[in-house]
Design a protein around this motif. Sequence first.
Motif, PDB file in Angstrom:
ATOM      1  N   THR A  50      30.771  46.834  42.910  1.00  0.00           N
ATOM      2  CA  THR A  50      31.070  46.937  41.474  1.00  0.00           C
ATOM      3  C   THR A  50      31.995  45.808  41.056  1.00  0.00           C
ATOM      4  O   THR A  50      32.721  45.236  41.897  1.00  0.00           O
ATOM      5  N   PRO A  51      32.017  45.462  39.776  1.00  0.00           N
ATOM      6  CA  PRO A  51      32.965  44.454  39.300  1.00  0.00           C
ATOM      7  C   PRO A  51      34.410  44.851  39.583  1.00  0.00           C
ATOM      8  O   PRO A  51      35.230  44.011  39.975  1.00  0.00           O
ATOM      9  N   THR A  52      34.733  46.142  39.397  1.00  0.00           N
ATOM     10  CA  THR A  52      36.097  46.605  39.648  1.00  0.00           C
ATOM     11  C   THR A  52      36.519  46.315  41.078  1.00  0.00           C
ATOM     12  O   THR A  52      37.581  45.733  41.330  1.00  0.00           O
ATOM     13  N   THR A  54      35.186  44.250  43.182  1.00  0.00           N
ATOM     14  CA  THR A  54      35.150  42.814  43.499  1.00  0.00           C
ATOM     15  C   THR A  54      36.359  42.096  42.924  1.00  0.00           C
ATOM     16  O   THR A  54      36.956  41.233  43.582  1.00  0.00           O
ATOM     17  N   PHE A  55      36.764  42.439  41.689  1.00  0.00           N
ATOM     18  CA  PHE A  55      37.978  41.854  41.120  1.00  0.00           C
ATOM     19  C   PHE A  55      39.203  42.199  41.977  1.00  0.00           C
ATOM     20  O   PHE A  55      40.054  41.341  42.247  1.00  0.00           O
ATOM     21  N   ASN A  56      39.286  43.455  42.387  1.00  0.00           N
ATOM     22  CA  ASN A  56      40.413  43.868  43.226  1.00  0.00           C
ATOM     23  C   ASN A  56      40.433  43.106  44.545  1.00  0.00           C
ATOM     24  O   ASN A  56      41.499  42.702  45.027  1.00  0.00           O
ATOM     25  N   ALA A  67      43.785  41.140  37.842  1.00  0.00           N
ATOM     26  CA  ALA A  67      42.493  41.806  37.977  1.00  0.00           C
ATOM     27  C   ALA A  67      42.350  42.932  36.953  1.00  0.00           C
ATOM     28  O   ALA A  67      41.235  43.216  36.489  1.00  0.00           O
ATOM     29  N   PHE A  68      43.465  43.567  36.597  1.00  0.00           N
ATOM     30  CA  PHE A  68      43.417  44.656  35.616  1.00  0.00           C
ATOM     31  C   PHE A  68      42.802  44.181  34.313  1.00  0.00           C
ATOM     32  O   PHE A  68      41.938  44.856  33.726  1.00  0.00           O
ATOM     33  N   ARG A  71      39.098  43.479  34.707  1.00  0.00           N
ATOM     34  CA  ARG A  71      38.328  44.721  34.742  1.00  0.00           C
ATOM     35  C   ARG A  71      38.167  45.269  33.325  1.00  0.00           C
ATOM     36  O   ARG A  71      37.104  45.759  32.948  1.00  0.00           O
ATOM     37  N   TRP A  74      35.550  43.307  31.424  1.00  0.00           N
ATOM     38  CA  TRP A  74      34.177  43.671  31.822  1.00  0.00           C
ATOM     39  C   TRP A  74      33.802  45.023  31.210  1.00  0.00           C
ATOM     40  O   TRP A  74      32.683  45.185  30.709  1.00  0.00           O
ATOM     41  N   ARG A  75      34.720  45.975  31.248  1.00  0.00           N
ATOM     42  CA  ARG A  75      34.416  47.333  30.780  1.00  0.00           C
ATOM     43  C   ARG A  75      34.061  47.360  29.305  1.00  0.00           C
ATOM     44  O   ARG A  75      33.131  48.057  28.873  1.00  0.00           O
ATOM     45  N   ASP A  79      29.821  46.296  29.692  1.00  0.00           N
ATOM     46  CA  ASP A  79      29.491  47.603  30.242  1.00  0.00           C
ATOM     47  C   ASP A  79      27.971  47.757  30.350  1.00  0.00           C
ATOM     48  O   ASP A  79      27.249  47.500  29.388  1.00  0.00           O
TER      49      ASP A  79
END
Length: 372
Positions: A50-52, A54-56, A67-68, A71, A74-75, A79
């Motif tokens: 997931t993007p979440t 992967t960013f983390n 990263a927050f 994320r 992206w959201r 989405d």
Amino acid sequence: MRRKFVLLLEIGLVLAGLLLGASAWKLNSALEQPLNLTQEQLLDVPAGATPTGTFNRLENDGVLKDAFWLRLYWRFNLDGQPLHSGEYRMTPGLTAEGLIGLWQRGEVVQYSITLVEGWNFRQVRAALAKHEKIEQTLSGLSDSEVMEKLGHPGVFPEGRFFPDTYRFVRGMSDVELLKKSYNRLDDVLAQEWSKRAADAPYTDPYQALIMASLVEKETGVPEERGQIAGVFVRRMQIGMLLQTDPTVIYGLGERYTGKLTRAHLKEATPYNTYVIAGLPPTPIAMVGREAIHAALNPVAGSSLYFVARGDGSHIFSDNLDAHNAAVREFQMKRRADYRSSPAPAAKPADAPLDTPAEPAPAPDDAAPQSPQ
């Protein structure tokens, strides 16, 4: 009270504006930040990532910050946008926004593997097994077990795959690549079968595929494919043995060490066309479209023999006397640079093996080269 309420409302609006402004600035800074790289790196995004996550992961690896905010971006902006699995090329100077763009476009790194005309199935499997970017699922399986995994139980694999350069992304399995090659061969064979000559002497496309494999292995100069097919077809029509050395070599399997003898020509194997009449039971190699076309559209003529000149081309003869004279000239008095096929071109970078052996020279006790 009213004045206090208005004042509080104004303060709230100001604070909200400041907060929104600060958030926009922070988000913009997060997107415009260059990735912390000093050299190119490949980002592996496995299936299901997931993007979440992967960013983390990138933040934990020190490649990016905030990263927050990424994320959050992206959201609210992407989405529902899928994150395609594969590898993404990250280069120095690439921004986080640029990386997100790669994800949006699905610009995964592609690799390629070349399956070469004339290879047998053992060489195909070796090529797949050696490629480190291909997911290996067939190790230790027999050829028949491989065909079962492909959904074709009971099908003999030799010659059933199409030689071509196939592109793929990291993580594609050997099964998926073989399925592509198998289906491609079926498509090409069906197309060429529909354009076959009216007098093509085959009861089904598989017989044509077998003939095409003989043409593929005997042809050194591409433009001679149709002539060689013509020789083989005329021999079949009048009941002559095909007598082609590559079938003998294939029947010997791993016992073949580079020298073909008269004893080999007399050895009874299901593939030895010096012994069996007609076509061998299966193809002996992978074939390209040109060989299939030649097998289905053989060149008319009267020649029944051919022998290699030594430069990849052949001398075609109508009768045995002319053929034997050509053998004496081109086989018995060989130059040091004699070849029965052209010198091989540089092999593809990903090819794991040498290109297939050229059509065999005359046996070491001077038997004429096939067909004889």
